[in-house]
Design a protein around this motif. Structure first.
Motif, short mmCIF file in Angstrom:
data_model
loop_
_atom_site.label_atom_id
_atom_site.label_comp_id
_atom_site.label_asym_id
_atom_site.label_seq_id
_atom_site.Cartn_x
_atom_site.Cartn_y
_atom_site.Cartn_z
N LYS A 106 39.98 -52.39 42.64
CA LYS A 106 40.73 -51.88 41.48
C LYS A 106 41.36 -50.54 41.82
O LYS A 106 42.52 -50.27 41.45
N MET A 107 40.64 -49.71 42.55
CA MET A 107 41.16 -48.40 42.93
C MET A 107 42.36 -48.53 43.89
O MET A 107 43.40 -47.92 43.67
N ILE A 108 42.23 -49.36 44.93
CA ILE A 108 43.29 -49.40 45.94
C ILE A 108 44.53 -50.17 45.46
O ILE A 108 45.61 -50.01 46.04
N THR A 109 44.38 -50.99 44.43
CA THR A 109 45.55 -51.67 43.86
C THR A 109 46.19 -50.88 42.72
O THR A 109 47.28 -51.23 42.27
N LEU A 141 37.57 -65.90 45.43
CA LEU A 141 38.00 -64.52 45.20
C LEU A 141 37.00 -63.79 44.30
O LEU A 141 36.64 -62.63 44.57
N MET A 142 36.58 -64.44 43.23
CA MET A 142 35.60 -63.82 42.32
C MET A 142 34.32 -63.46 43.06
O MET A 142 33.80 -62.35 42.94
N THR A 157 47.03 -66.33 37.98
CA THR A 157 47.67 -65.62 36.88
C THR A 157 47.34 -64.13 36.93
O THR A 157 46.33 -63.72 37.51
N TRP A 158 48.17 -63.33 36.28
CA TRP A 158 47.87 -61.90 36.18
C TRP A 158 46.65 -61.64 35.30
O TRP A 158 45.93 -60.66 35.48
N GLU A 159 46.37 -62.57 34.38
CA GLU A 159 45.14 -62.47 33.57
C GLU A 159 43.92 -62.63 34.47
O GLU A 159 42.91 -61.93 34.31
N PHE A 160 44.01 -63.54 35.45
CA PHE A 160 42.92 -63.71 36.41
C PHE A 160 42.74 -62.42 37.22
O PHE A 160 41.60 -61.98 37.47
N PHE A 161 43.85 -61.80 37.62
CA PHE A 161 43.79 -60.55 38.38
C PHE A 161 43.02 -59.48 37.61
O PHE A 161 42.17 -58.78 38.17
N GLU A 162 43.30 -59.36 36.31
CA GLU A 162 42.60 -58.36 35.49
C GLU A 162 41.11 -58.65 35.43
O GLU A 162 40.27 -57.75 35.56
N GLU A 163 40.77 -59.92 35.26
CA GLU A 163 39.35 -60.31 35.22
C GLU A 163 38.68 -60.02 36.56
O GLU A 163 37.55 -59.53 36.61
N TRP A 217 52.75 -50.95 44.11
CA TRP A 217 53.76 -51.76 43.42
C TRP A 217 53.60 -53.25 43.73
O TRP A 217 53.98 -54.09 42.92
N ALA A 218 53.02 -53.58 44.89
CA ALA A 218 52.85 -54.99 45.24
C ALA A 218 51.83 -55.68 44.33
O ALA A 218 51.75 -56.92 44.33
N TYR A 219 51.06 -54.90 43.58
CA TYR A 219 50.11 -55.47 42.62
C TYR A 219 50.52 -55.14 41.19
O TYR A 219 49.69 -55.10 40.29
N SER A 220 51.81 -54.95 41.00
CA SER A 220 52.36 -54.66 39.68
C SER A 220 53.15 -55.85 39.17
O SER A 220 54.11 -56.30 39.81
N LYS A 221 52.77 -56.36 38.03
CA LYS A 221 53.47 -57.49 37.41
C LYS A 221 54.94 -57.14 37.18
O LYS A 221 55.83 -57.97 37.41
N GLU A 222 55.20 -55.92 36.76
CA GLU A 222 56.58 -55.50 36.48
C GLU A 222 57.41 -55.40 37.75
O GLU A 222 58.56 -55.84 37.81
#
Length: 326
Positions: free
Chosen positions: A223-226, A316-317, A204-210, A230-235
């Motif tokens: 966090k900096m390189i993403t 991943l974590m 989930t995108w919530e997991f991505f934020e965490e 755009w490939a890491y943009s939900k929109e």
């Protein structure tokens, strides 16, 4: 227990960086080398990206080798914008001016052949980019595949869906001839994490934020390189990947790496022969699964279909909680 010996062949973009960090964090893995190939960026950028990832994780002792800069046969059709022109989101300002001094002098393909020959039937090769270095390795040493313990590939597709061509996945489309050679001539145990497999087992995108908001150097780096990619943009994904698979965060290369680190991550696979299509304006580079024995091939591969998403998320974590206490 002896550690798993691994060579990582990469075109180090953002998802490759994530996969490399996953291997660095795995206590059961010893990385013999990282070999570089063109793909997400030009090979010189790839080399610099790998060195940056190893530096962030304080693992600069792992040797890095420069490999193929162009495909085996065709012209290099660089798709510039997926992870930025440098492969890591175009956000790193202070590039190391002395990076070339840190790259091994030996060519990546020679190093790959040598290291596998020195450790026969012990090395897991994880291929995260176009397969050019692997195709050249089997040309240098026809016995190279049988000296491997196993091969893990992120690439290809199993449903005819593509991400850079209508029917083609990026890594295979970048060098279809090399993908063809590898899947015809590497008769070792082979595991494939396709584009659709990755997308169908998204987080989930919530997991991505965490994941990105953990308090560790690796997490801050990711966090900096993403941040501007755009490939890491939900929109941005709504009109691309989401059309096929619905919303979700996908770290493509990490799926192949996770399977190599912990085989229990994969819960379902298809065992069958495969072939890469080399003809056609829409299907060139597409991987075809032969489940009815039309090709009469003797060699089958394992094409992943389902994974333990919770365990994958855990890996991943852990990958971003570094460098930790040694």
């Amino acid at each position: 227990m002896a550690k798993k010996l691994m060579i990582i062949d990469t075109d180090c973009g953002i998802d490759d960086a994530q996969a490399i960090m996953m291997a660095l964090a795995a206590p059961n893995v010893h990385i013999l080398a990282v070999t570089c190939v063109f793909g997400n960026a030009a090979v010189d950028n790839v080399c610099q990206n790998v060195l940056t990832v190893l530096s962030v994780c304080e693992r600069q002792g792992i040797p890095v080798f420069r490999g193929s800069a162009v495909p085996l046969v065709t012209v290099y059709d660089h798709i510039q914008d997926h992870f930025g022109s440098d492969g890591l989101g175009d956000v790193i300002k202070d590039k190391d001016p002395k990076w070339e001094e840190k790259i091994q002098k030996e060519h990546a393909v020679n190093a790959m052949v040598r290291l596998v020959s020195e450790n026969q039937n012990q090395v897991s090769l994880v291929a995260l980019g176009p397969l050019t270095n692997l195709a050249l390795a089997v040309r240098l040493d026809p016995h190279f595949p049988q000296k491997l313990k196993d091969l893990y590939i992120m690439g290809g597709n199993m449903e005819g869906k593509g991400n850079v061509r209508l029917c083609g996945e990026f890594n295979f489309v970048m060098d279809p001839e090399s993908a063809y050679v590898v899947l015809e001539e590497f008769l070792c145990q082979t595991f494939i994490a396709t584009w659709e497999f990755s997308c169908r087992n998204a987080l989930t995108w919530e997991f991505f934020e965490e994941l990105m908001n953990q308090d560790a150097p690796a997490a801050r780096f990711m966090k900096m390189i993403t941040s501007k990619c755009w490939a890491y943009s939900k929109e941005a994904m709504k009109n691309k990947r989401d059309i096929y698979f619905g919303p979700g965060f996908v770290s493509y290369d990490s799926y192949a790496m996770a399977a190599c680190i912990d085989g229990s991550v994969v819960t379902e696979s298809v065992e069958c022969p495969v072939r890469v299509e080399l003809q056609g304006s829409m299907a060139r580079g597409m991987m075809v699964l032969d489940r009815t024995d039309e090709l009469k091939k003797s060699h089958s591969v394992s094409v992943f279909s389902k994974c333990d998403v919770a365990r994958f998320g855990q890996l991943l974590m852990e990958s971003l909680r570094q460098p930790g206490i040694k």
